[in-house]
Scaffold this motif. Structure first.
Motif, PDB file in Angstrom:
ATOM      1  N   ASN A  42       0.898  -1.041   0.030  1.00 56.30           N
ATOM      2  CA  ASN A  42      -0.062   0.062  -0.072  1.00 56.30           C
ATOM      3  C   ASN A  42       0.854   0.920   0.380  1.00 56.30           C
ATOM      4  OD1 ASN A  42      -2.451  -1.246   0.041  1.00 56.30           O
ATOM      5  ND2 ASN A  42      -2.654  -1.233   2.255  1.00 56.30           N
ATOM      6  N   TYR A  43       1.973   1.188   0.695  1.00 54.15           N
ATOM      7  CA  TYR A  43       2.902   2.432   0.920  1.00 54.15           C
ATOM      8  C   TYR A  43       3.367   2.762  -0.685  1.00 54.15           C
ATOM      9  CZ  TYR A  43       6.966   5.212   2.146  1.00 54.15           C
ATOM     10  OH  TYR A  43       7.702   6.261   2.470  1.00 54.15           O
ATOM     11  N   LEU A  44       3.753   1.419  -1.055  1.00 54.70           N
ATOM     12  CA  LEU A  44       4.525   1.590  -2.466  1.00 54.70           C
ATOM     13  C   LEU A  44       3.300   2.011  -3.682  1.00 54.70           C
ATOM     14  CD1 LEU A  44       6.481   0.985  -4.834  1.00 54.70           C
ATOM     15  CD2 LEU A  44       5.984  -1.521  -4.831  1.00 54.70           C
ATOM     16  N   ALA A  45       2.198   1.617  -3.419  1.00 51.66           N
ATOM     17  CA  ALA A  45       1.044   2.000  -4.449  1.00 51.66           C
ATOM     18  C   ALA A  45       0.909   3.578  -4.219  1.00 51.66           C
ATOM     19  CB  ALA A  45       0.046   1.265  -4.276  1.00 51.66           C
ATOM     20  N   ASN A  46       0.784   3.957  -2.953  1.00 48.21           N
ATOM     21  CA  ASN A  46       0.612   5.471  -2.730  1.00 48.21           C
ATOM     22  C   ASN A  46       1.811   6.373  -3.226  1.00 48.21           C
ATOM     23  OD1 ASN A  46      -2.159   5.135  -1.692  1.00 48.21           O
ATOM     24  ND2 ASN A  46      -1.202   4.609   0.401  1.00 48.21           N
ATOM     25  N   TYR A  47       3.087   5.718  -2.910  1.00 44.31           N
ATOM     26  CA  TYR A  47       4.092   6.589  -3.415  1.00 44.31           C
ATOM     27  C   TYR A  47       4.201   6.768  -4.949  1.00 44.31           C
ATOM     28  CZ  TYR A  47       9.084   7.617  -4.106  1.00 44.31           C
ATOM     29  OH  TYR A  47      10.395   8.175  -4.651  1.00 44.31           O
ATOM     30  N   LEU A  48       3.542   5.676  -5.383  1.00 35.44           N
ATOM     31  CA  LEU A  48       3.713   5.806  -7.001  1.00 35.44           C
ATOM     32  C   LEU A  48       2.372   6.758  -7.491  1.00 35.44           C
ATOM     33  CD1 LEU A  48       4.085   1.965  -8.010  1.00 35.44           C
ATOM     34  CD2 LEU A  48       5.918   3.772  -8.310  1.00 35.44           C
ATOM     35  N   LYS A  49       1.612   6.909  -6.792  1.00 35.82           N
ATOM     36  CA  LYS A  49       0.489   7.595  -7.173  1.00 35.82           C
ATOM     37  C   LYS A  49       0.942   9.214  -6.998  1.00 35.82           C
ATOM     38  CE  LYS A  49      -3.379   5.212  -5.910  1.00 35.82           C
ATOM     39  NZ  LYS A  49      -4.674   4.890  -4.998  1.00 35.82           N
ATOM     40  N   LYS A  50       1.813   9.282  -6.011  1.00 35.99           N
ATOM     41  CA  LYS A  50       2.203  10.766  -5.633  1.00 35.99           C
ATOM     42  C   LYS A  50       3.386  11.067  -6.340  1.00 35.99           C
ATOM     43  CE  LYS A  50       0.592  10.532  -0.797  1.00 35.99           C
ATOM     44  NZ  LYS A  50       0.975  10.453   0.721  1.00 35.99           N
ATOM     45  N   ASN A  51       4.427  10.342  -6.872  1.00 35.49           N
ATOM     46  CA  ASN A  51       5.475  10.592  -7.578  1.00 35.49           C
ATOM     47  C   ASN A  51       5.468  10.030  -8.942  1.00 35.49           C
ATOM     48  OD1 ASN A  51       7.480  11.649  -5.261  1.00 35.49           O
ATOM     49  ND2 ASN A  51       6.337   9.968  -4.513  1.00 35.49           N
TER      50      ASN A  51
END
Length: 157
Positions: free
Chosen positions: A147-156
């Motif tokens: 989930n952290y990875l997916a959110n990071y990808l959305k923001k970056n």
């Protein structure tokens, strides 16, 4: 478990083998400490040492400590379209390990990450209870990390 990620497999692989990114992720998810290194030699070996806190019942606390040091080694191989890794988690000083097989598969501009965990506990009588707990906690942690990875990808992007 399987998750589709909205980024190329090369980009995701770059993050999953970046020691600084992995340390930041671990600390952001509440781990007490995190140290990571990566070594390239025919593939990539990622070694992580983390101190974690887990809430546990009294039976499990007879064998494990709520604050534990864990070591994780991931050995990655393959190419941009399909990468594989073996995963080995050890709770330092305890007869408990978790192993896993990981796949990262390119699907065009996205990718799919798959992981299957297996526990190994060498404790008479209550080993099955401890194994179920450790694999469950490992899978919860994996979900948080994905989930952290997916959110990071959305923001970056």
């Amino acid at each position: 478990m399987e998750v589709k990620l909205n980024a190329t497999a090369d980009h995701v692989f770059g993050l999953l083998t970046d020691p600084k990114w992995l340390e930041a992720r671990s600390l952001a998810l509440g781990e007490l400490s995190a140290k990571c290194s990566a070594r390239k030699s025919g593939g990539v070996q990622v070694t992580m040492k983390r101190r974690v806190h887990r809430d546990m019942n009294a039976i499990i606390a007879k064998v494990l400590n709520p604050d534990s040091d864990i070591e994780i080694v991931e050995k990655w191989s393959g190419d941009g379209d399909r990468r594989q890794a073996t995963y080995a988690l050890t709770i330092v000083g305890k007869p408990v390990t978790v192993s896993a097989d990981i796949e990262l598969e390119a699907t065009g501009k996205t990718c799919v990450y798959r992981i299957t965990h297996r526990g190994h506990v060498k404790v008479p009588l209550i080993g099955g209870v401890i194994e179920k707990f450790v694999v469950g906690e490992t899978e919860k942690g994996c979900i948080d990390e994905l989930n952290y990875l997916a959110n990071y990808l959305k923001k970056n992007k």
